[in-house]
Write a protein that holds these residues in place. Sequence first.
Motif: not given
Length: 185
Positions: A145-152
């Motif tokens: 995944v190239r762009y991740v907003g948030f790991d939750i």
Amino acid sequence: MANGSLENDIEHVLIPTDELNGRLDEIAREIDRDYADKDVLVVGVLKGAIMVVADLTRRMTIPVTMDWMAVSSYGSGTKSSGVVRILKDLDSDLHGRHVLVIEDIIDSGLTLSWLVANLRSRGPESVEIATMLRKPDAAKVDVDVRYVGFDIPNEFVVGYGLDYDEKYRNLPYVGTLKAEVYSGR
């Protein structure tokens, strides 16, 4: 259902609206930089990614075209059938295009892994993924995944496109539901 009653069902706000907006601004700048002078096709994965696609692409300054796919790996209930079905396919030809798949959330990665392989078989120049949320502890396959907003954390979340029983998508933040909402009490 009134918005007030939706709010009453939320146990905890995990990612408030202002944090979502700030991270969207950052991702849009990264995409603008990485895709400058490229023919970009944004592929939104229905239904959950509608909010992310709308908000992210409005922040981007590069020209993009958009298309939508809907896929399902579930038969009846909550158990996976093991077979991914395309419910709505793309209208666009991918040959020679730079495809940016935008997701709302990545859980196990199984369906997304299948989707990326399917898209790559159609002759694009590249296929990359952007997601607002990712649950690393739920991953069953490695998906780049190239762009991740948030790991939750690996918990069930709603809001910002994510639903429970087709409700809560319109909440402007990401939160968890009170147990009584889904336990039938």
